[in-house]
Each structure stands twice: as structure tokens, then as C-alpha cells.
Design a protein around this motif. Structure first.
Motif, PDB file in Angstrom:
ATOM      1  N   PRO A 123     -58.791 -34.524   3.909  1.00  0.00           N
ATOM      2  CA  PRO A 123     -59.715 -35.339   4.692  1.00  0.00           C
ATOM      3  C   PRO A 123     -60.882 -34.514   5.238  1.00  0.00           C
ATOM      4  O   PRO A 123     -60.697 -33.386   5.671  1.00  0.00           O
ATOM      5  N   THR A 124     -62.045 -35.114   5.177  1.00  0.00           N
ATOM      6  CA  THR A 124     -63.252 -34.536   5.767  1.00  0.00           C
ATOM      7  C   THR A 124     -63.750 -35.521   6.805  1.00  0.00           C
ATOM      8  O   THR A 124     -63.811 -36.724   6.549  1.00  0.00           O
ATOM      9  N   TYR A 125     -64.096 -35.013   7.989  1.00  0.00           N
ATOM     10  CA  TYR A 125     -64.579 -35.846   9.086  1.00  0.00           C
ATOM     11  C   TYR A 125     -66.011 -35.437   9.427  1.00  0.00           C
ATOM     12  O   TYR A 125     -66.267 -34.261   9.684  1.00  0.00           O
ATOM     13  N   VAL A 126     -66.912 -36.404   9.436  1.00  0.00           N
ATOM     14  CA  VAL A 126     -68.319 -36.140   9.715  1.00  0.00           C
ATOM     15  C   VAL A 126     -68.753 -37.015  10.892  1.00  0.00           C
ATOM     16  O   VAL A 126     -68.551 -38.231  10.868  1.00  0.00           O
ATOM     17  N   PRO A 127     -69.364 -36.416  11.924  1.00  0.00           N
ATOM     18  CA  PRO A 127     -69.785 -37.213  13.079  1.00  0.00           C
ATOM     19  C   PRO A 127     -70.848 -38.247  12.717  1.00  0.00           C
ATOM     20  O   PRO A 127     -71.701 -38.010  11.876  1.00  0.00           O
ATOM     21  N   VAL A 128     -70.747 -39.400  13.365  1.00  0.00           N
ATOM     22  CA  VAL A 128     -71.756 -40.458  13.272  1.00  0.00           C
ATOM     23  C   VAL A 128     -72.304 -40.598  14.688  1.00  0.00           C
ATOM     24  O   VAL A 128     -71.567 -40.939  15.610  1.00  0.00           O
ATOM     25  N   LEU A 129     -73.574 -40.313  14.857  1.00  0.00           N
ATOM     26  CA  LEU A 129     -74.169 -40.312  16.199  1.00  0.00           C
ATOM     27  C   LEU A 129     -75.276 -41.346  16.284  1.00  0.00           C
ATOM     28  O   LEU A 129     -76.271 -41.250  15.558  1.00  0.00           O
ATOM     29  N   ASP A 130     -75.098 -42.317  17.156  1.00  0.00           N
ATOM     30  CA  ASP A 130     -76.131 -43.340  17.386  1.00  0.00           C
ATOM     31  C   ASP A 130     -76.671 -43.897  16.075  1.00  0.00           C
ATOM     32  O   ASP A 130     -77.873 -43.942  15.844  1.00  0.00           O
ATOM     33  N   SER A 131     -75.776 -44.319  15.216  1.00  0.00           N
ATOM     34  CA  SER A 131     -76.161 -44.836  13.907  1.00  0.00           C
ATOM     35  C   SER A 131     -77.001 -46.105  14.040  1.00  0.00           C
ATOM     36  O   SER A 131     -76.607 -47.064  14.692  1.00  0.00           O
ATOM     37  N   GLY A 132     -78.152 -46.096  13.395  1.00  0.00           N
ATOM     38  CA  GLY A 132     -79.037 -47.259  13.402  1.00  0.00           C
ATOM     39  C   GLY A 132     -79.456 -47.630  14.807  1.00  0.00           C
ATOM     40  O   GLY A 132     -79.497 -46.800  15.707  1.00  0.00           O
ATOM     41  N   ASP A 133     -79.791 -48.897  14.999  1.00  0.00           N
ATOM     42  CA  ASP A 133     -80.183 -49.351  16.334  1.00  0.00           C
ATOM     43  C   ASP A 133     -78.994 -49.948  17.082  1.00  0.00           C
ATOM     44  O   ASP A 133     -79.155 -50.641  18.073  1.00  0.00           O
ATOM     45  N   THR A 134     -77.796 -49.686  16.602  1.00  0.00           N
ATOM     46  CA  THR A 134     -76.597 -50.277  17.189  1.00  0.00           C
ATOM     47  C   THR A 134     -75.841 -49.319  18.108  1.00  0.00           C
ATOM     48  O   THR A 134     -74.831 -49.696  18.678  1.00  0.00           O
ATOM     49  N   ASN A 135     -76.288 -48.057  18.201  1.00  0.00           N
ATOM     50  CA  ASN A 135     -75.629 -47.043  19.024  1.00  0.00           C
ATOM     51  C   ASN A 135     -74.156 -46.865  18.663  1.00  0.00           C
ATOM     52  O   ASN A 135     -73.300 -46.747  19.536  1.00  0.00           O
ATOM     53  N   LEU A 136     -73.862 -46.856  17.378  1.00  0.00           N
ATOM     54  CA  LEU A 136     -72.500 -46.615  16.914  1.00  0.00           C
ATOM     55  C   LEU A 136     -72.241 -45.117  16.886  1.00  0.00           C
ATOM     56  O   LEU A 136     -73.023 -44.344  16.345  1.00  0.00           O
ATOM     57  N   THR A 137     -71.129 -44.711  17.490  1.00  0.00           N
ATOM     58  CA  THR A 137     -70.775 -43.305  17.578  1.00  0.00           C
ATOM     59  C   THR A 137     -69.317 -43.148  17.186  1.00  0.00           C
ATOM     60  O   THR A 137     -68.464 -43.894  17.661  1.00  0.00           O
ATOM     61  N   GLY A 138     -69.039 -42.191  16.305  1.00  0.00           N
ATOM     62  CA  GLY A 138     -67.669 -41.953  15.868  1.00  0.00           C
ATOM     63  C   GLY A 138     -67.631 -40.982  14.715  1.00  0.00           C
ATOM     64  O   GLY A 138     -68.431 -40.046  14.657  1.00  0.00           O
ATOM     65  N   TYR A 139     -66.738 -41.232  13.776  1.00  0.00           N
ATOM     66  CA  TYR A 139     -66.564 -40.328  12.647  1.00  0.00           C
ATOM     67  C   TYR A 139     -66.440 -41.098  11.332  1.00  0.00           C
ATOM     68  O   TYR A 139     -65.744 -42.113  11.266  1.00  0.00           O
ATOM     69  N   ALA A 140     -67.121 -40.572  10.322  1.00  0.00           N
ATOM     70  CA  ALA A 140     -66.921 -41.013   8.944  1.00  0.00           C
ATOM     71  C   ALA A 140     -65.866 -40.082   8.346  1.00  0.00           C
ATOM     72  O   ALA A 140     -65.793 -38.907   8.701  1.00  0.00           O
ATOM     73  N   TYR A 141     -65.058 -40.611   7.468  1.00  0.00           N
ATOM     74  CA  TYR A 141     -64.023 -39.790   6.833  1.00  0.00           C
ATOM     75  C   TYR A 141     -63.997 -40.076   5.341  1.00  0.00           C
ATOM     76  O   TYR A 141     -64.436 -41.129   4.875  1.00  0.00           O
ATOM     77  N   THR A 142     -63.454 -39.130   4.610  1.00  0.00           N
ATOM     78  CA  THR A 142     -63.215 -39.315   3.182  1.00  0.00           C
ATOM     79  C   THR A 142     -62.028 -38.443   2.769  1.00  0.00           C
ATOM     80  O   THR A 142     -61.823 -37.362   3.333  1.00  0.00           O
ATOM     81  N   LEU A 143     -61.223 -38.943   1.855  1.00  0.00           N
ATOM     82  CA  LEU A 143     -60.129 -38.181   1.267  1.00  0.00           C
ATOM     83  C   LEU A 143     -59.811 -38.780  -0.095  1.00  0.00           C
ATOM     84  O   LEU A 143     -60.183 -39.928  -0.383  1.00  0.00           O
TER      85      LEU A 143
END
Length: 161
Positions: A123-143
């Protein structure tokens, strides 16, 4: 194991997490979709499949990816964003680790099907910071995962005229 089985397992794990994360799958049809989601949210991207072939047979490999995000107020402070990011990292890691431990390492039965897989790309975790105009914050993952046994080709000829 098929992509929809993986989706249903991740949905069950996500919805049982104590943080109250809601599960969604598929790609948004337009930019307004994010505005109608409930947060925190686990948005699973469509699962892609590759077919690695080696000397032992033909395998199915599943590339699993998504994001687990919360929505912050536009007036949020940097500290608010850091706290949300830290919380979403923990939630993301717990959900993905439970998926790996319960189904990949231990193997178990889900909806009458024996599930077992190896993690071929960690698994790889990449931060998501203030995505778009929706202020979404969290992590994208892939495995990437792959069942340990090759694809059963014994009945393949019955699929053709």
C-alpha cells in the motif's frame, strides 16, 4: 475472486469502522458529485485488473485504489487541516490493514467464497489536501493484490463455440 467481491469486502470493513466513514464506489460523473457525498467518505475507484503470466500459470492481479477523506470548513485553520489529515491517515491505514490481515494473510470466507490473496505491491498512501473547492482532506491509497493460485483454465473451452 472478482472486482465486485473486493468492493463488497471493502464496503463492509469501511462501514464497520468506528469513525462512521461512508462508502462510495465509482468515479464521480461531474464536479458536483463531491458536494452531495456524506463525510468522512471512502471513495473506491473502479478496480482495474491485470493478468500476469509466469511459468506457473495465468493469474489475476487487482489494482485497488481510492481515497478516504473528510470535508473541512472553508474557514479551517492549518492546525484543523493537520488534525484531519492525521485522523484520516489513521482511518485509511486501519481499513487497508484490516483488509490485508483478514483476507490476505489469514484468508477467510466472504459471501460463501474463500478469499485469499498476496499483496504484490505494498500500500502507498498519498495526502490529499484541500482537494478542489470542496476542502476534502485525507489520503489516497493504492495497492495490488493477487490470489496465490493461478486462474483455473480447465473450463475455458466451454466459454467458446
Amino acid at each position: 475472486m472478482r472486482p465486485d467481491t473486493i468492493r463488497l469486502i471493502l464496503k463492509e470493513i469501511t462501514e464497520s469502522h468506528i469513525s462512521g466513514v461512508r462508502f462510495f464506489h465509482g468515479m464521480p460523473k461531474d464536479d458536483n458529485t463531491a458536494h452531495s457525498l456524506s463525510f468522512p467518505a471512502h471513495i473506491l475507484a473502479p478496480i482495474t485488473t491485470s493478468v500476469p503470466i509466469d511459468t506457473t500459470g495465468i493469474y489475476r492481479a487487482f489494482n485497488v485504489s481510492g481515497v478516504i477523506v473528510d470535508q473541512l470548513k472553508t474557514s479551517r485553520s492549518a492546525d484543523d487541516m493537520d488534525r484531519a489529515l492525521d485522523k484520516m491517515f489513521g482511518v485509511t491505514e486501519e481499513i487497508i490493514n484490516k483488509f490485508i490481515v483478514d483476507y490476505g494473510m489469514d484468508g477467510t470466507v466472504f459471501a460463501g467464497e474463500a478469499i485469499e490473496f498476496n499483496v504484490t505491491t505494498s500500500p502507498t498512501y498519498v495526502p490529499v489536501l484541500d482537494s478542489g473547492d470542496t476542502n476534502l482532506t485525507g489520503y489516497a491509497y493504492t495497492l495490488t493484490i493477487r490470489p496465490p493460485a493461478p486462474f483455473d483454465c480447465t473450463n475455458l473451452s466451454s466459454a467458446f463455440n
